[in-house]
Write a protein that holds these residues in place. Structure first.
Motif, PDB file in Angstrom:
ATOM      1  N   LEU A 193      -5.349   0.385  -8.154  1.00 53.17           N
ATOM      2  CA  LEU A 193      -4.295  -0.540  -8.562  1.00 53.17           C
ATOM      3  C   LEU A 193      -4.259  -1.788  -7.690  1.00 53.17           C
ATOM      4  O   LEU A 193      -3.942  -2.885  -8.163  1.00 53.17           O
ATOM      5  N   LEU A 194      -4.592  -1.613  -6.409  1.00 50.41           N
ATOM      6  CA  LEU A 194      -4.525  -2.733  -5.462  1.00 50.41           C
ATOM      7  C   LEU A 194      -5.856  -3.464  -5.321  1.00 50.41           C
ATOM      8  O   LEU A 194      -5.950  -4.429  -4.562  1.00 50.41           O
ATOM      9  N   ASN A 195      -6.869  -2.991  -6.077  1.00 50.01           N
ATOM     10  CA  ASN A 195      -8.212  -3.582  -5.983  1.00 50.01           C
ATOM     11  C   ASN A 195      -8.741  -3.555  -4.547  1.00 50.01           C
ATOM     12  O   ASN A 195      -9.301  -4.535  -4.044  1.00 50.01           O
ATOM     13  N   ARG A 196      -8.562  -2.420  -3.890  1.00 56.44           N
ATOM     14  CA  ARG A 196      -9.061  -2.227  -2.527  1.00 56.44           C
ATOM     15  C   ARG A 196      -9.823  -0.901  -2.471  1.00 56.44           C
ATOM     16  O   ARG A 196      -9.769  -0.098  -3.409  1.00 56.44           O
ATOM     17  N   THR A 197     -10.505  -0.664  -1.377  1.00 54.58           N
ATOM     18  CA  THR A 197     -11.183   0.614  -1.208  1.00 54.58           C
ATOM     19  C   THR A 197     -10.175   1.669  -0.743  1.00 54.58           C
ATOM     20  O   THR A 197      -9.130   1.342  -0.169  1.00 54.58           O
ATOM     21  N   GLN A 198     -10.508   2.926  -0.982  1.00 58.59           N
ATOM     22  CA  GLN A 198      -9.620   4.007  -0.566  1.00 58.59           C
ATOM     23  C   GLN A 198      -9.472   4.032   0.956  1.00 58.59           C
ATOM     24  O   GLN A 198      -8.379   4.277   1.479  1.00 58.59           O
ATOM     25  N   SER A 199     -10.551   3.766   1.666  1.00 54.18           N
ATOM     26  CA  SER A 199     -10.479   3.772   3.128  1.00 54.18           C
ATOM     27  C   SER A 199      -9.577   2.652   3.640  1.00 54.18           C
ATOM     28  O   SER A 199      -8.864   2.831   4.638  1.00 54.18           O
ATOM     29  N   ALA A 200      -9.589   1.499   2.946  1.00 57.90           N
ATOM     30  CA  ALA A 200      -8.722   0.392   3.366  1.00 57.90           C
ATOM     31  C   ALA A 200      -7.258   0.764   3.186  1.00 57.90           C
ATOM     32  O   ALA A 200      -6.415   0.465   4.049  1.00 57.90           O
ATOM     33  N   VAL A 201      -6.937   1.413   2.068  1.00 60.72           N
ATOM     34  CA  VAL A 201      -5.553   1.835   1.835  1.00 60.72           C
ATOM     35  C   VAL A 201      -5.149   2.884   2.861  1.00 60.72           C
ATOM     36  O   VAL A 201      -4.032   2.853   3.397  1.00 60.72           O
ATOM     37  N   SER A 202      -6.029   3.831   3.153  1.00 60.56           N
ATOM     38  CA  SER A 202      -5.722   4.856   4.157  1.00 60.56           C
ATOM     39  C   SER A 202      -5.440   4.225   5.515  1.00 60.56           C
ATOM     40  O   SER A 202      -4.525   4.646   6.239  1.00 60.56           O
ATOM     41  N   LEU A 203      -6.223   3.198   5.864  1.00 63.04           N
ATOM     42  CA  LEU A 203      -6.022   2.514   7.137  1.00 63.04           C
ATOM     43  C   LEU A 203      -4.686   1.781   7.160  1.00 63.04           C
ATOM     44  O   LEU A 203      -3.977   1.793   8.188  1.00 63.04           O
ATOM     45  N   GLN A 204      -4.319   1.175   6.041  1.00 62.77           N
ATOM     46  CA  GLN A 204      -3.027   0.482   5.973  1.00 62.77           C
ATOM     47  C   GLN A 204      -1.868   1.462   6.147  1.00 62.77           C
ATOM     48  O   GLN A 204      -0.890   1.168   6.847  1.00 62.77           O
ATOM     49  N   ALA A 230       0.833  -1.200   0.000  1.00 54.81           N
ATOM     50  CA  ALA A 230       0.000   0.000   0.000  1.00 54.81           C
ATOM     51  C   ALA A 230       0.873   1.257   0.000  1.00 54.81           C
ATOM     52  O   ALA A 230       0.596   2.227  -0.721  1.00 54.81           O
ATOM     53  N   PHE A 231       1.940   1.240   0.793  1.00 53.85           N
ATOM     54  CA  PHE A 231       2.854   2.376   0.868  1.00 53.85           C
ATOM     55  C   PHE A 231       3.497   2.655  -0.491  1.00 53.85           C
ATOM     56  O   PHE A 231       3.524   3.801  -0.965  1.00 53.85           O
ATOM     57  N   VAL A 232       4.006   1.613  -1.144  1.00 42.94           N
ATOM     58  CA  VAL A 232       4.649   1.776  -2.450  1.00 42.94           C
ATOM     59  C   VAL A 232       3.639   2.247  -3.495  1.00 42.94           C
ATOM     60  O   VAL A 232       3.943   3.110  -4.332  1.00 42.94           O
ATOM     61  N   ALA A 233       2.424   1.726  -3.442  1.00 43.94           N
ATOM     62  CA  ALA A 233       1.393   2.120  -4.406  1.00 43.94           C
ATOM     63  C   ALA A 233       1.036   3.595  -4.269  1.00 43.94           C
ATOM     64  O   ALA A 233       0.920   4.316  -5.263  1.00 43.94           O
ATOM     65  N   VAL A 234       0.859   4.073  -3.045  1.00 40.38           N
ATOM     66  CA  VAL A 234       0.540   5.488  -2.834  1.00 40.38           C
ATOM     67  C   VAL A 234       1.712   6.362  -3.269  1.00 40.38           C
ATOM     68  O   VAL A 234       1.530   7.403  -3.911  1.00 40.38           O
ATOM     69  N   ALA A 235       2.927   5.933  -2.958  1.00 40.06           N
ATOM     70  CA  ALA A 235       4.109   6.705  -3.349  1.00 40.06           C
ATOM     71  C   ALA A 235       4.238   6.801  -4.861  1.00 40.06           C
ATOM     72  O   ALA A 235       4.566   7.862  -5.408  1.00 40.06           O
ATOM     73  N   ASP A 236       3.963   5.708  -5.564  1.00 39.04           N
ATOM     74  CA  ASP A 236       4.129   5.684  -7.020  1.00 39.04           C
ATOM     75  C   ASP A 236       3.016   6.414  -7.744  1.00 39.04           C
ATOM     76  O   ASP A 236       3.244   7.024  -8.795  1.00 39.04           O
ATOM     77  N   THR A 237       1.793   6.353  -7.218  1.00 41.47           N
ATOM     78  CA  THR A 237       0.667   6.980  -7.909  1.00 41.47           C
ATOM     79  C   THR A 237       0.401   8.399  -7.433  1.00 41.47           C
ATOM     80  O   THR A 237      -0.271   9.162  -8.115  1.00 41.47           O
ATOM     81  N   GLY A 238       0.899   8.738  -6.250  1.00 41.98           N
ATOM     82  CA  GLY A 238       0.697  10.087  -5.730  1.00 41.98           C
ATOM     83  C   GLY A 238      -0.671  10.326  -5.148  1.00 41.98           C
ATOM     84  O   GLY A 238      -1.082  11.484  -4.973  1.00 41.98           O
ATOM     85  N   GLY A 239      -1.394   9.253  -4.819  1.00 40.92           N
ATOM     86  CA  GLY A 239      -2.721   9.459  -4.241  1.00 40.92           C
ATOM     87  C   GLY A 239      -3.310   8.169  -3.713  1.00 40.92           C
ATOM     88  O   GLY A 239      -2.963   7.074  -4.164  1.00 40.92           O
ATOM     89  N   PHE A 240      -4.230   8.272  -2.767  1.00 43.02           N
ATOM     90  CA  PHE A 240      -4.851   7.097  -2.160  1.00 43.02           C
ATOM     91  C   PHE A 240      -5.889   6.475  -3.086  1.00 43.02           C
ATOM     92  O   PHE A 240      -6.032   5.255  -3.130  1.00 43.02           O
ATOM     93  N   SER A 241      -6.621   7.301  -3.827  1.00 42.12           N
ATOM     94  CA  SER A 241      -7.646   6.778  -4.715  1.00 42.12           C
ATOM     95  C   SER A 241      -7.028   5.955  -5.840  1.00 42.12           C
ATOM     96  O   SER A 241      -7.477   4.844  -6.141  1.00 42.12           O
ATOM     97  N   ALA A 242      -5.989   6.500  -6.485  1.00 45.00           N
ATOM     98  CA  ALA A 242      -5.327   5.770  -7.579  1.00 45.00           C
ATOM     99  C   ALA A 242      -4.676   4.497  -7.064  1.00 45.00           C
ATOM    100  O   ALA A 242      -4.716   3.452  -7.725  1.00 45.00           O
ATOM    101  N   ALA A 243      -4.059   4.563  -5.876  1.00 48.37           N
ATOM    102  CA  ALA A 243      -3.435   3.371  -5.299  1.00 48.37           C
ATOM    103  C   ALA A 243      -4.474   2.304  -5.002  1.00 48.37           C
ATOM    104  O   ALA A 243      -4.239   1.112  -5.218  1.00 48.37           O
ATOM    105  N   ALA A 244      -5.639   2.720  -4.517  1.00 44.01           N
ATOM    106  CA  ALA A 244      -6.702   1.757  -4.193  1.00 44.01           C
ATOM    107  C   ALA A 244      -7.155   1.000  -5.436  1.00 44.01           C
ATOM    108  O   ALA A 244      -7.384  -0.213  -5.389  1.00 44.01           O
TER     109      ALA A 244
END
Length: 284
Positions: free
Chosen positions: A24-35, A8-22
């Motif tokens: 890519l990871l097939n998760r909800t934005q709130s789940a990524v934020s919690l991680q 989750a950390f690498v995905a947010v860093a690479d995409t620059g946002g929680f929504s885009a990372a979510a």
């Protein structure tokens, strides 16, 4: 350290946002934020500086990023070493048909020699659709023509767009230009129509196709003019822009999108291969 938190950390860093990372990871934005919150609590320091519009790495996050990538790679290696009976690595690779014709034979042959067990799912489509599939987490790697800047697109180089026709095309200055173009949404189409519009040149569009074959046949038959890059010239055809006095079309940026959720060795090998070959095959 929990690998899901690192992904989750690498995905947010690479995409620059929680929504885009979510996505890519097939998760909800709130789940990524919690991680990310859990990882920051574990590390004892904020890893991202957040505003209402931007997400950026803090100095601590910048220091952690290379270690996170290395830990994920080591975990993948350990898992592979201890689980020889697992299914082979699978890569979902999206690229345009013309890029596929130019590069895919070399990509697949080289990849198969290094990783004979890898499974590659190839998806060919127009660039805009490929990028949308990537954003939705349906593709791991995309090679496309850039339509607009994105947080995940990495520009590999540029290619000139040129007017293309059969070498013996029956041209006259007062003719209504017969064009063979891709449907709406294609960058090459937009540049072609903007160019003839700037000089007030009359045109018609007897042939429209999303497929390069559907474009190439009328062009090779001497029935139409189209727009391509020099790399994609059909047989018996050439650059006719200067000869016909047609306006310049500019440059097309070639970009690559890489999913941070994919960390397999074969995938990283293919990413490096695409990067190297496409930079060599384009300018810039």
């Amino acid at each position: 350290m929990d690998s899901d938190l690192l992904k989750a950390f690498v995905a947010v860093a690479d995409t620059g946002g929680f929504s885009a990372a979510a996505k890519l990871l097939n998760r909800t934005q709130s789940a990524v934020s919690l991680q990310i919150k859990r990882l920051e609590e574990h590390m004892g320091t904020p890893l991202f500086a957040r505003t209402s519009r931007t997400v950026a790495l803090t100095p601590a996050g910048t220091r952690l990023l290379p270690y996170a990538r290395q830990l994920l790679r080591l975990q993948q290696d350990a898992h592979a070493a201890l689980s020889r009976d697992l299914p082979p690595e699978r890569i979902r690779f999206g690229l345009t048909e013309e890029h596929a014709a130019a590069y895919l034979p070399g990509f697949l042959a080289t990849l198969a020699e290094a990783y004979p067990e890898v499974q590659v799912e190839v998806v060919c489509d127009v660039s805009s659709e490929l990028v949308e599939r990537f954003k939705a987490g349906k593709l791991d790697l995309v090679l496309a023509v850039r339509h607009q800047p994105t947080k995940t697109g990495r520009v590999l180089g540029v290619e000139p767009m040129i007017w293309v026709a059969r070498e013996d095309f029956d041209y006259s200055e007062d003719m209504v230009l017969p064009l063979a173009l891709n449907p709406d949404g294609c960058l090459f189409r937009a540049h072609a129509l903007a160019a003839v519009g700037r000089i007030g040149r009359a045109w018609r569009e007897p042939y429209v196709s999303q497929s390069p074959t559907g474009i190439n046949i009328p062009v090779r038959s001497g029935l139409a003019i189209t727009v391509k890059t020099p790399r994609s010239l059909p047989p018996e055809c050439c650059d006719v822009g200067a000869r016909f006095g047609l306006p310049a079309l500019g440059l097309a940026e070639i970009e690559m999108h890489v999913s941070p959720a994919q960390i397999g060795d074969a995938f990283q090998y293919l990413v490096d291969l695409v990067d190297t070959q496409c930079r060599r095959g384009t300018a810039g």
